[in-house]
Design an enzyme around this catalytic site. Structure first.
Site, PDB file in Angstrom:
ATOM      1  N   ARG B 252      -7.137 -15.397  -0.005  1.00 47.50           N
ATOM      2  CA  ARG B 252      -6.941 -16.157   1.229  1.00 47.50           C
ATOM      3  C   ARG B 252      -7.765 -17.429   1.129  1.00 47.50           C
ATOM      4  O   ARG B 252      -8.993 -17.367   1.153  1.00 47.50           O
ATOM      5  CB  ARG B 252      -7.372 -15.283   2.408  1.00 47.50           C
ATOM      6  CG  ARG B 252      -7.892 -16.037   3.591  1.00 47.50           C
ATOM      7  CD  ARG B 252      -7.967 -15.184   4.825  1.00 47.50           C
ATOM      8  NE  ARG B 252      -8.980 -14.135   4.809  1.00 47.50           N
ATOM      9  CZ  ARG B 252     -10.279 -14.310   4.965  1.00 47.50           C
ATOM     10  NH1 ARG B 252     -10.770 -15.504   5.121  1.00 47.50           N
ATOM     11  NH2 ARG B 252     -11.100 -13.275   4.970  1.00 47.50           N
ATOM     12  N   HIS B 256     -10.221 -16.247   7.957  1.00 49.21           N
ATOM     13  CA  HIS B 256      -9.515 -15.020   8.333  1.00 49.21           C
ATOM     14  C   HIS B 256      -8.523 -15.302   9.475  1.00 49.21           C
ATOM     15  O   HIS B 256      -7.360 -14.962   9.407  1.00 49.21           O
ATOM     16  CB  HIS B 256     -10.522 -13.957   8.763  1.00 49.21           C
ATOM     17  CG  HIS B 256      -9.900 -12.780   9.429  1.00 49.21           C
ATOM     18  ND1 HIS B 256      -9.146 -11.857   8.738  1.00 49.21           N
ATOM     19  CD2 HIS B 256      -9.868 -12.396  10.727  1.00 49.21           C
ATOM     20  CE1 HIS B 256      -8.684 -10.947   9.600  1.00 49.21           C
ATOM     21  NE2 HIS B 256      -9.112 -11.243  10.808  1.00 49.21           N
ATOM     22  N   TYR B 265     -19.611 -16.755   4.743  1.00 42.73           N
ATOM     23  CA  TYR B 265     -19.814 -15.559   3.920  1.00 42.73           C
ATOM     24  C   TYR B 265     -19.313 -15.694   2.485  1.00 42.73           C
ATOM     25  O   TYR B 265     -19.442 -14.791   1.706  1.00 42.73           O
ATOM     26  CB  TYR B 265     -19.212 -14.320   4.594  1.00 42.73           C
ATOM     27  CG  TYR B 265     -17.763 -14.468   5.052  1.00 42.73           C
ATOM     28  CD1 TYR B 265     -16.715 -14.344   4.157  1.00 42.73           C
ATOM     29  CD2 TYR B 265     -17.466 -14.722   6.390  1.00 42.73           C
ATOM     30  CE1 TYR B 265     -15.410 -14.479   4.574  1.00 42.73           C
ATOM     31  CE2 TYR B 265     -16.152 -14.870   6.822  1.00 42.73           C
ATOM     32  CZ  TYR B 265     -15.130 -14.738   5.906  1.00 42.73           C
ATOM     33  OH  TYR B 265     -13.834 -14.869   6.314  1.00 42.73           O
TER      34      TYR B 265
END
Lengths: 393, 369
Positions: B252, B256, B265
């Protein structure tokens, strides 16, 4: 036709955002989807683009300004077009809300609600206490809801504050995060502070002895590395001090690793960079790492990984002065050690008053996790190490 | 564990594994991938402009979004996740519907009578048992009518494999030898949880063995590999040879969802590493080398994609908001008394407001008051 672009809810349920940077200027043309502004929210810095092509007629919010969701931030229209920008309006009427932001709550306009105003029972109660007529206030909360802040603002004796010179500084950035963190710690942890004294005459001598060698290796040697080593040694004997309270599980988490945060004051604010795995580092390594992190902190360049993962915090209150202090724990750790300034003081040894180098130490601890006796034992151990510094190297 | 790679990132194709696709099919797949990405980027901006509630981007996953549904027939079923804009588009679901859905209007997810694509599922892995049920139904129906079975394509991500629904669904599908293809889009991150914390097993596809089904891992950014593996799985399912688990190793590239900030992160280096493996770039290189494509066609496709996307935005924004009362329509066949009371109260409230003319309520579908 000029329109005001209102700050959308760019997350899920955001209430406000801080304007970071505009990428366009007043008078400039924009095309649809052109990058306009960066906004910092609770969750991220997001880039907002223009929904339409046109000319930027007016920018309504400056960088650094905190804007509530629904407040207009820019007016877009045709070049030369006249417009009336309100700026800092209350929440817009439902007609202008995009489909993405439609919500059931909006079905109830403020004017329709019982008593004519939207306010929670707690706010109504407060208004009653402070003798504030709610129907006379325009709320700044969602859908015009009156908040506690609105009531207090109105209740404050207006004439007094008008006469006295005051300055209001919006709290944001690091100041705001520090404030939140401190308030959280103070609210959740029952703090107790224990005071101690160490005779560090020998440590002063030892550091003097090693300073030259350190300098030849390019290391700036302070007392702090010795204190860190002594602290780790004591933490190993008293694991409760190197723990945290897990509220969701109702468990005490004892940490078998020793990552000490060192509170560092800078012109940007207070940082707590973390020295990872202190137990594996020697005095010189610690001094180097401390210096590296302090320099980065001063430049406001610490990375997230360098300010997280601490297990215990040491705060050096010494440089400026003071005899004792009661530090606030770096939540969710169990304790914080405050180090004061080393000073020559008269002390009694074998019935004689002599002059020694004395270091005052303070320990604030979480009384949920441990009791005073254990904290006192920890401090005694720490003091013994510092009084016999050759055991540390 | 078997791993399939056909096309490298320079667009060179393994000669032994040449795609079983005609040039026009390859061009169509490319068109679907490019248009999906264009839509994805637009949807993200729309959310930032306050024109969309939230959105889960697919950028980087176009190969695993487009190739599997491309292997299906119209009569087959697709059960997607919430990150499925490209898969829906490949199945012929208009982008308009996707925008309406993410704008907070459930009608965008309504399954049209001739459409065999389920609604997006927000809860992780809960679509797997639905898909298995569909596959069981398809199998029973085919047996009864003595016909070849319809097949079901079921999507989920790496995070879903850690949920009980995954185990229950795959176990059931294995035991009943159901005509279903499980496509795991392993995009390396379940929100902020990395692949390394999701399972200690070296692959997700090896789980197929424990359910007694076929399993394969493919380079999920290699559209030919994804196509070859899914095509084989579809044929097996149709021939009554049971389910397959296809793990597409992909990435990805975006956040998200629009409420996430992935830079918190994961490192920029990691993203840059995966950007080099971009499935669209890779396919384009192949097509240019094989003379299936030209820069002139690229320019044309680019403006066509924009038109498709802009038209979808216009249609979605012109679509009237739902009647608030429809809120009660889709959970119960027969409303319990307490919910009936609530519905009645809302109706009365709306009527009263309407009589005072301070708001307009349409009797069927209208804007929110």
């Amino acid at each position: 036709m000029a329109f005001e672009f209102k700050l959308p809810d760019v997350g899920e349920g955001l209430s406000e955002g801080e304007i970071i940077q505009w990428h366009i200027r007043e008078g400039e043309a924009v095309h649809a989807d052109q990058k306009m502004v960066d906004v910092l929210t609770d969750k991220a810095t997001v880039e907002i683009s223009s929904p339409k092509a046109g000319t930027i007629l007016k920018i309504l919010a400056d960088p650094g300004q905190v804007v509530r969701v629904g407040e207009p931030i820019v007016v877009i229209g045709q070049k030369g077009e006249s417009f009336s920008a309100q700026g800092n309006n209350p929440i817009p009427s439902s007609a202008s809300a995009g489909r993405g932001t439609a919500s059931v709550a909006r079905m109830v306009p403020a004017s329709e609600v019982q008593g004519g105003v939207l306010a929670t029972p707690a706010v109504r109660n407060l208004a009653k206490e402070l003798k504030v007529d709610l129907s006379r206030i325009s709320g700044k909360g969602p859908q015009g809801r009156i908040t506690e802040e609105d009531v207090r603002r109105v209740a404050a004796p207006a004439e007094a504050s008008a006469r006295r010179p005051e300055e209001r500084i919006p709290v944001r950035g690091i100041r705001r995060r520090t404030a939140e963190k401190m308030a959280e710690s103070w609210a959740k942890i029952p703090h107790v502070t224990h005071f101690e004294q160490a005779d560090v005459t020998e440590l002063v001598a030892l550091r003097e002895e090693q300073k030259g060698k350190a300098a030849s290796e390019g290391v700036k040697l302070t007392y702090l590395p010795y204190i860190l080593v002594a602290t780790v040694k004591a933490l190993k004997q008293f694991p409760h001090l190197n723990s945290s309270w897990d509220e969701s599980e109702n468990e005490i988490v004892l940490k078998r690793y020793y990552c000490l945060a060192v509170a560092t004051a800078t012109e940007h604010g207070l940082f707590t960079p973390v020295i990872k795995d202190c137990d594996r580092l020697g005095i010189f390594d610690l001094a180097k790492e401390l210096d590296r992190l302090t320099q980065k902190a001063k430049k406001n360049q610490l990375e997230l990984s360098e300010i997280s993962g601490g297990t215990f915090t040491v705060t050096n209150v010494g440089p400026i002065g003071g005899v004792y202090a009661t530090p606030i724990i770096n939540y969710p750790e169990a304790a914080i050690l405050g180090v004061l300034k080393i000073a020559q003081k008269p002390v009694v040894r074998e019935g004689q008053v002599i002059i020694r180098d004395i270091l005052n130490l303070v320990l604030s601890f979480d009384h949920r996790i441990l009791d005073g006796a254990e904290a006192a034992e920890f401090m005694k151990t720490l003091v013994q190490s510092l009084e016999n510094p050759r055991t540390l190297v | 564990m078997e791993r399939l790679e056909v096309l490298d990132c320079e667009g060179r194709c393994d000669p032994a594994l040449k795609p079983q696709l005609r040039p026009d099919q390859i061009r169509e797949i490319y068109r679907l991938m490019v248009t999906s990405r264009r839509f994805d980027e637009k949807a993200f901006r729309l959310q930032r402009q306050g024109r969309l509630g939230t959105y889960a981007p697919i950028s980087g996953q176009e190969a695993s979004q487009v190739a599997p549904p491309y292997c299906l027939q119209k009569s087959d079923w697709m059960v997607p996740t919430y990150r499925s804009a490209g898969a829906y588009y490949t199945r012929g679901v208009p982008f308009k519907n996707i925008l309406i859905y993410w704008g907070g209007d459930a009608r965008g997810a309504r399954v049209a009578p001739d459409q065999r694509d389920l609604f997006p599922t927000i809860c992780i892995a809960t679509q797997i048992p639905f898909a298995v049920g569909l596959a069981w139904g398809a199998k029973l129906k085919a047996q009864k009518e003595k016909k070849t079975s319809e097949v079901v394509l079921c999507y989920f991500g790496d995070g879903a494999t850690s949920k009980a629904d995954f185990h229950e669904g795959l176990n059931f599908a294995g035991v009943f030898r159901l005509p279903i293809i499980f496509v795991c889009e392993n995009n390396q991150w379940a929100i902020s949880l990395p692949r390394s914390r999701q399972t200690a097993a070296p692959t997700f596809s090896q789980r197929a063995f424990s359910y007694g089904m076929e399993g394969i891992q493919v380079d999920g950014n290699d559209v030919f590999a994804v196509h070859r593996a899914t095509q084989a799985a579809v044929e097996r399912a149709r021939a009554g040879k049971g389910p397959t688990l296809v793990e597409c190793e992909t990435y990805r590239l975006g956040d998200h969802t629009t409420a996430d900030d992935a830079s918190r992160y994961r490192s920029a280096e990691e993203v840059a590493r995966w950007q080099k493996l971009d499935p669209i770039v890779r396919l384009k290189k192949y097509m240019l080398q094989e003379r299936l494509w030209s820069e002139a066609e690229e320019t044309k496709l680019s403006s066509e994609a924009d038109l498709v996307v802009e038209a979808a935005v216009e249609e979605a924004e012109a679509f009237a908001a739902p009647n608030p009362v429809s809120f009660f329509d889709h959970t119960f066949a027969e409303l319990p008394w307490n919910v009936l009371e609530q519905r009645k109260a809302l109706e009365e409230y709306l009527k009263e407001k309407d009589s005072r003319k301070d708001t307009v309520i349409l009797d069927k579908e209208g804007r929110f008051p």
